[in-house]
Scaffold this motif. Structure first.
Motif, PDB file in Angstrom:
ATOM      1  N   THR A  50      -1.007   4.540  13.326  1.00  0.00           N
ATOM      2  CA  THR A  50      -1.791   3.717  14.263  1.00  0.00           C
ATOM      3  C   THR A  50      -0.933   2.884  15.200  1.00  0.00           C
ATOM      4  OG1 THR A  50      -1.922   1.806  12.759  1.00  0.00           O
ATOM      5  CG2 THR A  50      -3.643   3.512  12.556  1.00  0.00           C
ATOM      6  N   GLY A  51       0.390   2.879  15.044  1.00  0.00           N
ATOM      7  CA  GLY A  51       1.227   1.945  15.777  1.00  0.00           C
ATOM      8  C   GLY A  51       1.598   2.395  17.172  1.00  0.00           C
ATOM      9  N   SER A  52       1.937   1.395  18.006  1.00  0.00           N
ATOM     10  CA  SER A  52       2.386   1.678  19.365  1.00  0.00           C
ATOM     11  C   SER A  52       3.325   0.563  19.823  1.00  0.00           C
ATOM     12  CB  SER A  52       1.197   1.807  20.325  1.00  0.00           C
ATOM     13  OG  SER A  52       1.625   2.135  21.635  1.00  0.00           O
ATOM     14  N   THR A  53       4.466   0.436  19.136  1.00  0.00           N
ATOM     15  CA  THR A  53       5.433  -0.600  19.498  1.00  0.00           C
ATOM     16  C   THR A  53       6.734  -0.345  18.756  1.00  0.00           C
ATOM     17  OG1 THR A  53       5.730  -3.003  19.730  1.00  0.00           O
ATOM     18  CG2 THR A  53       4.880  -2.213  17.628  1.00  0.00           C
ATOM     19  N   ALA A  54       7.761  -1.075  19.153  1.00  0.00           N
ATOM     20  CA  ALA A  54       9.022  -1.128  18.406  1.00  0.00           C
ATOM     21  C   ALA A  54       9.151  -2.533  17.844  1.00  0.00           C
ATOM     22  CB  ALA A  54      10.200  -0.796  19.309  1.00  0.00           C
ATOM     23  N   LEU A 113      23.067  -4.953   0.423  1.00  0.00           N
ATOM     24  CA  LEU A 113      23.903  -3.764   0.347  1.00  0.00           C
ATOM     25  C   LEU A 113      24.022  -3.047   1.690  1.00  0.00           C
ATOM     26  CD1 LEU A 113      22.676  -2.306  -3.076  1.00  0.00           C
ATOM     27  CD2 LEU A 113      24.644  -3.793  -2.634  1.00  0.00           C
ATOM     28  N   VAL A 114      23.185  -3.456   2.658  1.00  0.00           N
ATOM     29  CA  VAL A 114      23.212  -2.821   3.980  1.00  0.00           C
ATOM     30  C   VAL A 114      23.851  -3.798   4.971  1.00  0.00           C
ATOM     31  CG1 VAL A 114      21.842  -1.805   5.829  1.00  0.00           C
ATOM     32  CG2 VAL A 114      21.155  -1.490   3.443  1.00  0.00           C
ATOM     33  N   PRO A 115      24.979  -3.436   5.581  1.00  0.00           N
ATOM     34  CA  PRO A 115      25.758  -4.388   6.397  1.00  0.00           C
ATOM     35  C   PRO A 115      25.233  -4.576   7.817  1.00  0.00           C
ATOM     36  CG  PRO A 115      26.887  -2.294   6.325  1.00  0.00           C
ATOM     37  CD  PRO A 115      25.663  -2.135   5.451  1.00  0.00           C
ATOM     38  N   VAL A 116      23.943  -4.856   7.969  1.00  0.00           N
ATOM     39  CA  VAL A 116      23.385  -5.195   9.282  1.00  0.00           C
ATOM     40  C   VAL A 116      22.453  -6.385   9.102  1.00  0.00           C
ATOM     41  CG1 VAL A 116      23.558  -2.859  10.225  1.00  0.00           C
ATOM     42  CG2 VAL A 116      21.488  -3.557   9.008  1.00  0.00           C
ATOM     43  N   SER A 117      22.315  -7.198  10.135  1.00  0.00           N
ATOM     44  CA  SER A 117      21.460  -8.381  10.034  1.00  0.00           C
ATOM     45  C   SER A 117      20.006  -8.067  10.330  1.00  0.00           C
ATOM     46  CB  SER A 117      21.956  -9.471  10.996  1.00  0.00           C
ATOM     47  OG  SER A 117      21.940  -8.992  12.334  1.00  0.00           O
ATOM     48  N   SER A 118      19.764  -6.973  11.051  1.00  0.00           N
ATOM     49  CA  SER A 118      18.392  -6.599  11.393  1.00  0.00           C
ATOM     50  C   SER A 118      18.329  -5.102  11.668  1.00  0.00           C
ATOM     51  CB  SER A 118      17.902  -7.377  12.618  1.00  0.00           C
ATOM     52  OG  SER A 118      18.683  -7.050  13.760  1.00  0.00           O
ATOM     53  N   TYR A 119      17.126  -4.585  11.743  1.00  0.00           N
ATOM     54  CA  TYR A 119      16.939  -3.175  12.060  1.00  0.00           C
ATOM     55  C   TYR A 119      15.620  -3.032  12.812  1.00  0.00           C
ATOM     56  CZ  TYR A 119      13.990  -3.437   7.906  1.00  0.00           C
ATOM     57  OH  TYR A 119      13.049  -3.807   6.991  1.00  0.00           O
ATOM     58  N   THR A 120      15.511  -1.985  13.602  1.00  0.00           N
ATOM     59  CA  THR A 120      14.329  -1.751  14.428  1.00  0.00           C
ATOM     60  C   THR A 120      13.629  -0.481  13.975  1.00  0.00           C
ATOM     61  OG1 THR A 120      15.330  -2.847  16.334  1.00  0.00           O
ATOM     62  CG2 THR A 120      13.465  -1.386  16.771  1.00  0.00           C
ATOM     63  N   ILE A 121      12.313  -0.582  13.823  1.00  0.00           N
ATOM     64  CA  ILE A 121      11.488   0.579  13.481  1.00  0.00           C
ATOM     65  C   ILE A 121      10.609   0.919  14.676  1.00  0.00           C
ATOM     66  CG2 ILE A 121       9.621   1.443  12.015  1.00  0.00           C
ATOM     67  CD1 ILE A 121      10.714  -0.150   9.739  1.00  0.00           C
ATOM     68  N   GLN A 122      10.572   2.181  15.014  1.00  0.00           N
ATOM     69  CA  GLN A 122       9.701   2.654  16.086  1.00  0.00           C
ATOM     70  C   GLN A 122       8.330   2.957  15.485  1.00  0.00           C
ATOM     71  OE1 GLN A 122      10.384   2.793  19.332  1.00  0.00           O
ATOM     72  NE2 GLN A 122      12.534   2.167  19.122  1.00  0.00           N
ATOM     73  N   HIS A 123       7.448   1.983  15.563  1.00  0.00           N
ATOM     74  CA  HIS A 123       6.072   2.185  15.087  1.00  0.00           C
ATOM     75  C   HIS A 123       5.297   2.930  16.174  1.00  0.00           C
ATOM     76  CE1 HIS A 123       6.697  -0.285  11.589  1.00  0.00           C
ATOM     77  NE2 HIS A 123       6.991  -1.351  12.298  1.00  0.00           N
ATOM     78  N   ARG A 124       5.422   4.225  16.185  1.00  0.00           N
ATOM     79  CA  ARG A 124       4.837   5.046  17.254  1.00  0.00           C
ATOM     80  C   ARG A 124       3.876   6.100  16.703  1.00  0.00           C
ATOM     81  NH1 ARG A 124       5.698   2.270  21.956  1.00  0.00           N
ATOM     82  NH2 ARG A 124       7.837   1.453  21.982  1.00  0.00           N
ATOM     83  N   GLY A 125       3.252   5.794  15.573  1.00  0.00           N
ATOM     84  CA  GLY A 125       2.349   6.774  14.979  1.00  0.00           C
ATOM     85  C   GLY A 125       1.176   7.134  15.867  1.00  0.00           C
ATOM     86  N   PHE A 126       0.583   6.128  16.516  1.00  0.00           N
ATOM     87  CA  PHE A 126      -0.546   6.407  17.410  1.00  0.00           C
ATOM     88  C   PHE A 126      -0.082   7.175  18.636  1.00  0.00           C
ATOM     89  CE2 PHE A 126      -3.256   5.240  21.033  1.00  0.00           C
ATOM     90  CZ  PHE A 126      -4.481   5.689  20.572  1.00  0.00           C
ATOM     91  N   ASP A 127       1.077   6.817  19.180  1.00  0.00           N
ATOM     92  CA  ASP A 127       1.596   7.530  20.349  1.00  0.00           C
ATOM     93  C   ASP A 127       1.820   8.998  20.020  1.00  0.00           C
ATOM     94  OD1 ASP A 127       1.594   5.005  21.432  1.00  0.00           O
ATOM     95  OD2 ASP A 127       3.754   4.701  21.212  1.00  0.00           O
ATOM     96  N   PRO A 179       4.595 -10.816   9.877  1.00  0.00           N
ATOM     97  CA  PRO A 179       4.573  -9.383   9.524  1.00  0.00           C
ATOM     98  C   PRO A 179       3.311  -8.993   8.785  1.00  0.00           C
ATOM     99  CG  PRO A 179       5.987 -10.554   8.015  1.00  0.00           C
ATOM    100  CD  PRO A 179       5.584 -11.555   9.066  1.00  0.00           C
ATOM    101  N   GLY A 180       3.042  -7.726   8.797  1.00  0.00           N
ATOM    102  CA  GLY A 180       1.824  -7.171   8.251  1.00  0.00           C
ATOM    103  C   GLY A 180       1.362  -6.091   9.205  1.00  0.00           C
ATOM    104  N   ARG A 181       0.095  -5.767   9.137  1.00  0.00           N
ATOM    105  CA  ARG A 181      -0.429  -4.682   9.979  1.00  0.00           C
ATOM    106  C   ARG A 181      -0.294  -5.003  11.472  1.00  0.00           C
ATOM    107  NH1 ARG A 181      -6.377  -2.913   8.492  1.00  0.00           N
ATOM    108  NH2 ARG A 181      -6.980  -4.335  10.150  1.00  0.00           N
ATOM    109  N   ASN A 182      -0.329  -6.284  11.819  1.00  0.00           N
ATOM    110  CA  ASN A 182      -0.225  -6.677  13.218  1.00  0.00           C
ATOM    111  C   ASN A 182       1.135  -6.332  13.813  1.00  0.00           C
ATOM    112  OD1 ASN A 182      -1.352  -7.799  15.549  1.00  0.00           O
ATOM    113  ND2 ASN A 182      -0.484  -9.812  15.130  1.00  0.00           N
ATOM    114  N   SER A 183       2.142  -6.144  12.944  1.00  0.00           N
ATOM    115  CA  SER A 183       3.482  -5.805  13.429  1.00  0.00           C
ATOM    116  C   SER A 183       3.508  -4.459  14.145  1.00  0.00           C
ATOM    117  CB  SER A 183       4.473  -5.768  12.258  1.00  0.00           C
ATOM    118  OG  SER A 183       4.558  -7.014  11.616  1.00  0.00           O
TER     119      SER A 183
END
Length: 212
Positions: free
Chosen positions: A21-25, A34-48, A114-118
């Motif tokens: 249902t998503g349409s955003t990053a 254990l993962v050496p990054v401070s943040s990560y980006t998910i492509q919420h593009r299921g609806f697209d 965060p949650g579904r609104n994300s």
């Protein structure tokens, strides 16, 4: 004897974390040391992705019958995106079967960030209203059944679905104000049974199968 033996199959893979249902990053803070990054980006593009597939389908031969179905996240995606398919193929007989997606969720998850609104969820406004994040998880299928009374809609779930229960437990724990939940198994089970009973009593076009 398979009623779908002569059907064409259109399969939409899933890797976007947004129940299709998503349409955003969305950029999230990393909480894993254990993962050496401070943040990560998910492509919420299921609806697209879904809309690209739907556009391809429109260019094929017009179907007479369509079954929209999916399992777990795919069950939610089938339910949430069902109205777009109904409106695209008005001359077809369209049915819905969702598996393992009963919608026992918390209010904080459904309308939180965060949650579904994300995900910036794209739900059909003529079915779910103008504020999709305010639609409770267990109302998604009910809303579809009410909007399309000539279509058959159905839910399959097990009595104690460990994956659905685990997601519900995470929501209660990490999406305040989730409240205390000393027994998420019993809590999920009772909400699931209550929703199935209410929908089957009120909706003539709804059926369900509850497996052990």
């Amino acid at each position: 004897a398979n009623p779908f033996k002569d059907y064409y199959h259109v399969i939409i893979p899933y890797c976007t974390g947004d129940i299709h249902t998503g349409s955003t990053a969305k950029t999230y803070a990393n909480g894993n040391p254990l993962v050496p990054v401070s943040s990560y980006t998910i492509q919420h593009r299921g609806f697209d992705n879904f809309m690209v597939v739907l556009d391809w389908m429109k260019r094929q031969r017009a179907p007479e019958q369509i079954l929209v179905t999916g399992v777990s996240a795919g069950g939610y995606g089938a339910t949430a995106n069902f109205p777009w398919i109904e409106e695209t193929f008005k001359d077809a007989r369209v049915s819905l079967l969702a598996d393992a997606s009963q919608g026992v969720t918390t209010e904080a998850f459904d309308n939180g960030n965060p949650g579904r609104n994300s995900w910036n969820p794209q739900l059909a406004p003529w079915v779910f209203g103008e504020s999709p994040v305010m639609v409770p998880g267990n109302q998604l299928m009910r809303s579809v059944a009410q909007a399309y009374p000539r279509s058959k809609v159905a839910q399959f779930t097990t009595n104690l679905d460990i994956v659905q229960i685990q997601f519900y437990g995470v929501q209660k724990q990490y999406y305040p104000p989730g409240g205390t939940c000393p027994n998420p198994v019993s809590d999920w089970n009772q909400q699931m049974l209550s929703a199935l009973a209410a929908d089957s009593a009120d909706l003539k076009n709804f059926r369900y199968y509850l497996a052990p």
